[in-house]
Design a protein around this motif. Sequence first.
Motif, PDB file in Angstrom:
ATOM      1  N   PHE A  83       0.895  -1.210   0.065  1.00  0.00           N
ATOM      2  CA  PHE A  83       0.043   0.079  -0.055  1.00  0.00           C
ATOM      3  C   PHE A  83       0.877   1.154  -0.127  1.00  0.00           C
ATOM      4  CE2 PHE A  83      -3.076  -2.616   2.871  1.00  0.00           C
ATOM      5  CZ  PHE A  83      -3.525  -3.072   1.615  1.00  0.00           C
ATOM      6  N   PRO A  84       0.340   2.328  -0.726  1.00  0.00           N
ATOM      7  CA  PRO A  84       1.304   3.561  -0.627  1.00  0.00           C
ATOM      8  C   PRO A  84       1.104   4.006   1.186  1.00  0.00           C
ATOM      9  CG  PRO A  84      -0.350   3.602  -2.299  1.00  0.00           C
ATOM     10  CD  PRO A  84      -0.652   2.368  -1.621  1.00  0.00           C
ATOM     11  N   ARG A  85       2.076   4.797   1.535  1.00  0.00           N
ATOM     12  CA  ARG A  85       2.028   4.929   2.903  1.00  0.00           C
ATOM     13  C   ARG A  85       0.879   6.068   3.096  1.00  0.00           C
ATOM     14  NH1 ARG A  85       8.311   6.626   4.751  1.00  0.00           N
ATOM     15  NH2 ARG A  85       9.143   4.369   4.342  1.00  0.00           N
ATOM     16  N   ARG A  86       0.369   6.905   2.292  1.00  0.00           N
ATOM     17  CA  ARG A  86      -0.855   7.862   2.583  1.00  0.00           C
ATOM     18  C   ARG A  86      -1.932   7.033   2.670  1.00  0.00           C
ATOM     19  NH1 ARG A  86       0.518   8.233  -2.858  1.00  0.00           N
ATOM     20  NH2 ARG A  86      -1.155   7.411  -4.545  1.00  0.00           N
ATOM     21  N   THR A  87      -2.128   5.583   1.996  1.00  0.00           N
ATOM     22  CA  THR A  87      -3.088   4.968   2.207  1.00  0.00           C
ATOM     23  C   THR A  87      -3.442   4.445   3.797  1.00  0.00           C
ATOM     24  OG1 THR A  87      -3.261   4.134   0.137  1.00  0.00           O
ATOM     25  CG2 THR A  87      -4.522   2.816   1.522  1.00  0.00           C
ATOM     26  N   ILE A  88      -2.166   3.904   4.284  1.00  0.00           N
ATOM     27  CA  ILE A  88      -1.977   3.591   5.606  1.00  0.00           C
ATOM     28  C   ILE A  88      -2.369   4.774   6.768  1.00  0.00           C
ATOM     29  CG2 ILE A  88      -0.455   2.804   7.578  1.00  0.00           C
ATOM     30  CD1 ILE A  88       1.034   1.603   5.400  1.00  0.00           C
ATOM     31  N   ILE A  89      -1.885   5.984   6.382  1.00  0.00           N
ATOM     32  CA  ILE A  89      -2.293   6.953   7.146  1.00  0.00           C
ATOM     33  C   ILE A  89      -3.715   7.313   7.263  1.00  0.00           C
ATOM     34  CG2 ILE A  89      -1.854   9.471   7.751  1.00  0.00           C
ATOM     35  CD1 ILE A  89       0.217   7.624   8.928  1.00  0.00           C
ATOM     36  N   LEU A  90      -4.230   7.383   5.983  1.00  0.00           N
ATOM     37  CA  LEU A  90      -5.500   7.727   5.779  1.00  0.00           C
ATOM     38  C   LEU A  90      -6.444   7.116   6.557  1.00  0.00           C
ATOM     39  CD1 LEU A  90      -7.824   9.253   4.203  1.00  0.00           C
ATOM     40  CD2 LEU A  90      -7.664   7.755   2.505  1.00  0.00           C
ATOM     41  N   ALA A  91      -6.345   5.597   6.462  1.00  0.00           N
ATOM     42  CA  ALA A  91      -6.864   4.370   7.253  1.00  0.00           C
ATOM     43  C   ALA A  91      -6.995   4.731   8.594  1.00  0.00           C
ATOM     44  CB  ALA A  91      -6.686   3.144   6.814  1.00  0.00           C
ATOM     45  N   LYS A  92      -5.688   5.013   9.239  1.00  0.00           N
ATOM     46  CA  LYS A  92      -5.407   5.442  10.504  1.00  0.00           C
ATOM     47  C   LYS A  92      -6.368   6.655  11.138  1.00  0.00           C
ATOM     48  CE  LYS A  92      -1.276   3.026  11.779  1.00  0.00           C
ATOM     49  NZ  LYS A  92      -1.943   2.273  12.724  1.00  0.00           N
ATOM     50  N   PHE A  93      -6.320   7.692  10.322  1.00  0.00           N
ATOM     51  CA  PHE A  93      -7.056   8.798  10.610  1.00  0.00           C
ATOM     52  C   PHE A  93      -8.898   8.730  10.616  1.00  0.00           C
ATOM     53  CE2 PHE A  93      -3.456  11.821   9.693  1.00  0.00           C
ATOM     54  CZ  PHE A  93      -3.552  12.435  10.939  1.00  0.00           C
ATOM     55  N   PHE A  94      -9.027   7.825   9.702  1.00  0.00           N
ATOM     56  CA  PHE A  94     -10.311   7.445   9.402  1.00  0.00           C
ATOM     57  C   PHE A  94     -11.019   6.612  10.764  1.00  0.00           C
ATOM     58  CE2 PHE A  94     -14.015   4.497   8.395  1.00  0.00           C
ATOM     59  CZ  PHE A  94     -14.667   5.227   7.584  1.00  0.00           C
ATOM     60  N   THR A  95      -9.949   5.597  11.091  1.00  0.00           N
ATOM     61  CA  THR A  95     -10.357   4.759  12.274  1.00  0.00           C
ATOM     62  C   THR A  95     -10.508   5.487  13.531  1.00  0.00           C
ATOM     63  OG1 THR A  95      -9.134   2.852  11.110  1.00  0.00           O
ATOM     64  CG2 THR A  95      -9.697   2.831  13.689  1.00  0.00           C
ATOM     65  N   ALA A  96      -9.418   6.711  13.672  1.00  0.00           N
ATOM     66  CA  ALA A  96      -9.627   7.289  14.746  1.00  0.00           C
ATOM     67  C   ALA A  96     -10.740   8.193  14.926  1.00  0.00           C
ATOM     68  CB  ALA A  96      -8.266   8.468  14.832  1.00  0.00           C
ATOM     69  N   PHE A  97     -11.217   8.619  13.710  1.00  0.00           N
ATOM     70  CA  PHE A  97     -12.248   9.569  13.757  1.00  0.00           C
ATOM     71  C   PHE A  97     -13.486   8.819  14.187  1.00  0.00           C
ATOM     72  CE2 PHE A  97     -16.167  11.097  11.385  1.00  0.00           C
ATOM     73  CZ  PHE A  97     -15.946  12.500  11.902  1.00  0.00           C
ATOM     74  N   VAL A  98     -13.487   7.225  13.457  1.00  0.00           N
ATOM     75  CA  VAL A  98     -14.703   6.659  14.026  1.00  0.00           C
ATOM     76  C   VAL A  98     -14.864   6.206  15.408  1.00  0.00           C
ATOM     77  CG1 VAL A  98     -15.697   4.428  13.512  1.00  0.00           C
ATOM     78  CG2 VAL A  98     -15.266   5.679  11.543  1.00  0.00           C
TER      79      VAL A  98
END
Length: 259
Positions: free
Chosen positions: A110-125
């Motif tokens: 995965f691109p690194r931005r995909t990992i960070i995007l997933a983590k930010f989304f999870t944190a928000f949820v």
Amino acid sequence: MNPALGAIQTELFKLRKSKMFWITLGAFSFAPLMGGLFMIILKDPILAQNNGLIGAKAKIIGEASWPSYLNLLSQILAIGGIVIFGFVTSWIFGREYSDRTIKDLIALPFPRRTIILAKFFTAFVANMALALYIIAFGIILGLIIILPDWSITTLVEGLYTLIVTTLLTVLLSTPVALFACLGRGYLVPLGFVILMVVFSQILATIGYGAYFPWAIPALYSGIDGTSESIGLLSFTLVILISIIGLTTTFIWWRISDHR
């Protein structure tokens, strides 16, 4: 499967299986319970008098009514949320370093931005789920206590304040992610959160809280008796800090050497 969707599902799975989230959920439950206790004391002046110091503290909140109780819940989310949401975010971003799984994470296709995007989304949820739970739990307690001055208008106005306060507080958790990455763990971001809480108390006391992002949610919730000091500039500052936290975290992951 779409890489972003796969990364999000993985992060959500790790969150659901983690004891941290459920322990945090249980610990945060004590806040509305204490608020309900204060309302019970305020409903019975004799009980408040017999409880001495507890009664005195409860009187600071105001009267036992739905408007007062919903306002108290907003203050709980504003002040407690800075710490709780910051803790959850620091865990989501810092656990990879503490568990030494960062090398496995960046080895994924995965691109690194995909990992960070997933983590930010999870944190928000996760943070929104915690907030909605506290709101629902608090309202149920209010119904059990049978507080006076109930009306649909009061509930709608109270919920509006609660939701806006929650969003403001959640937005301020993005810089915590950056400090979790910089510190490669939990201690640095938690220290940052505590420092921001201290500064917000000081600046709010001397009258500059409306210009300090971490003090704005509490001021909006009416902790000083009014939310009139919060205007467009204050909301803009919170959004700006959130964007800075997001952007700098993405940049750091892009240029950092993860060893």
